[in-house]
Design an enzyme around this catalytic site. Structure first.
Site, PDB file in Angstrom:
ATOM      1  CD  GLU A 317      -2.784  -1.183   2.477  1.00 59.16           C
ATOM      2  OE1 GLU A 317      -3.941  -1.586   2.310  1.00 59.16           O
ATOM      3  OE2 GLU A 317      -2.367  -0.766   3.568  1.00 59.16           O
ATOM      4  CB  CYS A 410      -8.960   1.388   7.801  1.00 61.51           C
ATOM      5  SG  CYS A 410      -8.383   0.925   6.150  1.00 61.51           S
TER       6      CYS A 410
END
Length: 652
Positions: A317, A410
């Protein structure tokens, strides 16, 4: 409305920030009012059900049960990630900012129920993370992947929001006990002399200092920031990971003051820099101030997508190399866009410069907003700028399909908290007056000057600002001219003004009176944008933009379902704007002219000699572009932001 409400960032009187968030900021109509309405009535309202179904709230109930030797066996931890608590804290923060904006008895009752769960789960010594309390291991022994300080940071931010929205210190007491516990554990000669693998607590501790005036919280934030970059997180191949991501992944390769580029996990990097900007504001540290300016410039100039999204690699990421911005493999996590907004906003406060709010605007309308479905119930974790019609994607969080919730959830509550606190990012006050950073219908003001804004932005570039309250002294009303705007005009009470933008700001200085009206006209034609040639992935392509919005082609809008991958764009043809009030919640589309690529040839290779006949330009076709933020809300299909340019016709 509580006019003393000041949102998530409130610099102290001693901070070096020339700009402070306006204490009066309320969005009352238009584009953002509608998005915030959906957030309040759908996303926030349904949040607790999602958290129940995923087991997050059950973990707090379990952690509050008596210890096994005093009662029944404690239930196990529910969920796949040790940071599940943070989803609850982010929803709670969002709900509190919403309550500060609009009272709601049902939401307020839900907030207090969750606050009670959290308080009951906290240990006597102040420690709180349900994963470790429910048998996940020994606290403070896994700095890389444990996320204990990360979760603590989100709890602190929720507590600050609860305190500022309600006046209660019920959750603030929980947060202070946890912060004091952390203070007793971390530091030279203490139990833990490391940092958290996921930065977040730094900016939260600064805000806790701003709320309580307890200097130890600011000092702890500075210690954790300065401790990073010294290799304390060198061992990372654990928690199910078969390889070590390396020190750059969690920004442990170099001290923040010495770092020259943004690297590693994008969310981690930008949360860290948001905290660094907060510290620079409160301490006046010139070295830290120079570092955050340098690192923001590296991010904005070389590692940010046209949409404002960041993070070009699915692998970890992460940020990629400079100008590594692939459209189809863009990760551009929604949380990373939020982190970018947090960082840029703090830079705007620290410096007073308009360029930081330019990036906030671009990211808000595009890279961030695309992550939230128009229905308020579906989400994107990743935000590519190109999706093939027959894509082969790995299922799960990293697919480009809107999803009701994620295994790693998230992003949804993070979107909720930004939308709930959004007015906070729209205006600032300084010693000289009021500055409007973003444009939305509503009221904004501070000491000595309050205004009402009326606009149909982003569909129209007219912004009308009427003074509602003013002192008799001379003050400045400043309006940001967006970096995308090439032509604009300004008038005061119907009389044209000759002021020109200075570093992005149009400043009108005078002794204002109630009823004075400033009218800003921003020319908003559709335009074609090209990338720096170093961005190899989109060389020879152009994107359609209008105002702050990036546009894309979705397959469903094209004639006969034409695949956007089969289109080249005619750069010489006009771009035409069409209002579409019934489409995708009410948008403006842009029509363009292109050409349909010839079908695949008879050869076995997708290549040809440079000198051969150009097969890229075929039959003419009219194509329709929609705002990027609204993509993936209808049937699945191909999508492109960047379109290859059609070759000019050959001379006979």
């Amino acid at each position: 409305m509580n006019t003393a409400f000041s949102g998530p960032v409130r610099p102290t009187p001693g901070a070096v920030s020339p700009s402070r968030p306006a204490v009066l900021a309320r969005v009352e109509g238009g584009f953002w009012a509608e998005r915030r309405r959906v957030n309040a009535e759908v996303s926030l309202a349904e949040g607790p059900k999602r958290l129940e179904a995923a087991g997050n709230l059950a973990n707090f109930r379990a952690a509050a049960l008596p210890h096994p030797q005093d009662g029944p066996e404690i239930p196990g931890f529910a969920g796949d990630f040790q940071f599940q608590d943070s989803d609850v804290y982010k929803w709670l923060e969002a709900a509190c900012w919403q309550l500060a904006d609009t009272p709601d008895e049902e939401l307020a009752a839900g907030v207090e129920t969750v606050v009670g769960l959290i308080a009951a789960a906290q240990r006597e010594d102040g420690y709180l993370q349900t994963y470790y309390q429910l048998g996940g291991g020994e606290p403070w022994t896994e700095p890389g992947w444990g996320h204990e300080l990360y979760c603590a940071g989100h709890l602190i931010q929720a507590a600050v929001a609860h305190h500022r929205a309600t006046g209660s210190d019920r959750l603030l007491r929980v947060a202070r006990r946890l912060a004091d516990h952390i203070h007793s554990v971390f530091g030279p000669g203490k139990r833990a002399d490391s940092v958290c693998g996921h930065p977040e607590v730094e900016t939260a501790l600064v805000e806790l200092y701003r709320t309580t005036s307890e200097r130890r919280y600011l000092d702890l934030a500075r210690h954790l920031l300065d401790r990073r970059g010294h290799g304390t997180l060198s061992s990372g191949a654990d928690r199910g990971h078969d390889r070590d991501p390396g020190p750059e992944f969690w920004q442990d390769h170099a001290p923040v003051r010495e770092a020259t580029e943004v690297v590693g996990h994008a969310v981690r990097q930008l949360y860290l820099l948001a905290g660094a900007a907060d510290l620079a504001a409160e301490t006046g540290d010139p070295e830290l101030g120079a570092a955050v300016r340098r690192l923001w410039r590296d991010m904005a100039a070389t590692k940010t997508y046209l949409t404002g999204g960041v993070g070009s690699r699915h692998d970890w990421e992460a940020f990629g190399d400079a100008h590594e911005l692939p459209a189809d493999r863009a990760y551009a996590e929604t949380c990373a866009a939020i982190a970018s907004i947090h960082f840029s906003w703090r830079m705007a406060l620290l410096t007073g410069e308009a360029r930081y709010s330019d990036l906030v605007e671009r990211t808000l309308f595009n890279g961030f907003l695309a992550g939230a479905g128009l229905d308020g119930r579906t989400w994107l974790y990743v935000n590519p700028l190109h999706r093939r019609a027959r894509s082969h994607e790995r299922p799960g969080d990293q697919s480009a399909h809107r999803t009701p919730w994620f295994r790693c959830a998230c992003c949804p509550p993070n979107v909720m908290r930004l939308l709930a606190s959004l007015p906070h990012y729209f205006a600032t006050t300084g010693d000289d007056g009021l500055y409007l950073h973003q444009y939305a219908t509503g009221v904004y003001g501070g000491d000595g000057l309050a205004v009402r804004v009326v606009t149909d932005y982003p569909w129209d570039g007219t912004v009308t600002v009427t003074v509602e309250e003013a002192v008799t002294a001379s003050m400045t009303l400043a309006l940001r001219v967006p970096e995308w705007c090439a032509e604009y005009s300004l008038a005061l009470n119907g009389t044209a003004l000759e002021e020109r933008a200075d570093s992005g700001w149009l400043r009108v200085t005078r002794a204002f009176a109630p009823g004075d009206t400033v009218r800003l006209e921003l020319a908003m034609p559709a335009r074609l944008t090209v990338a720096d040639p170093r961005v190899d992935a989109v060389r020879g392509c152009a994107a359609i933009e209008r105002g702050p919005l990036v546009y894309c082609l979705e397959q469903t809008d094209q004639p006969a379902g034409l695949d956007p991958d089969d289109v080249t764009l005619d750069p010489g043809a006009p771009l035409t704007v069409h209002g579409q009030p019934q489409l995708l919640g009410g948008i403006s589309t842009v029509s363009a002219e292109g050409r349909v690529l010839a079908p695949d040839g008879p050869t076995d290779r997708p290549y040809r000699p440079l000198a051969s006949e150009d097969t890229r330009s075929g039959e003419s076709v009219a194509v329709t572009a929609v705002p990027y933020y609204a993509w993936a809300n209808r049937e699945a299909g191909g999508m492109r932001v960047w379109l290859p340019l059609a070759a000019p016709p050959r001379s006979p």
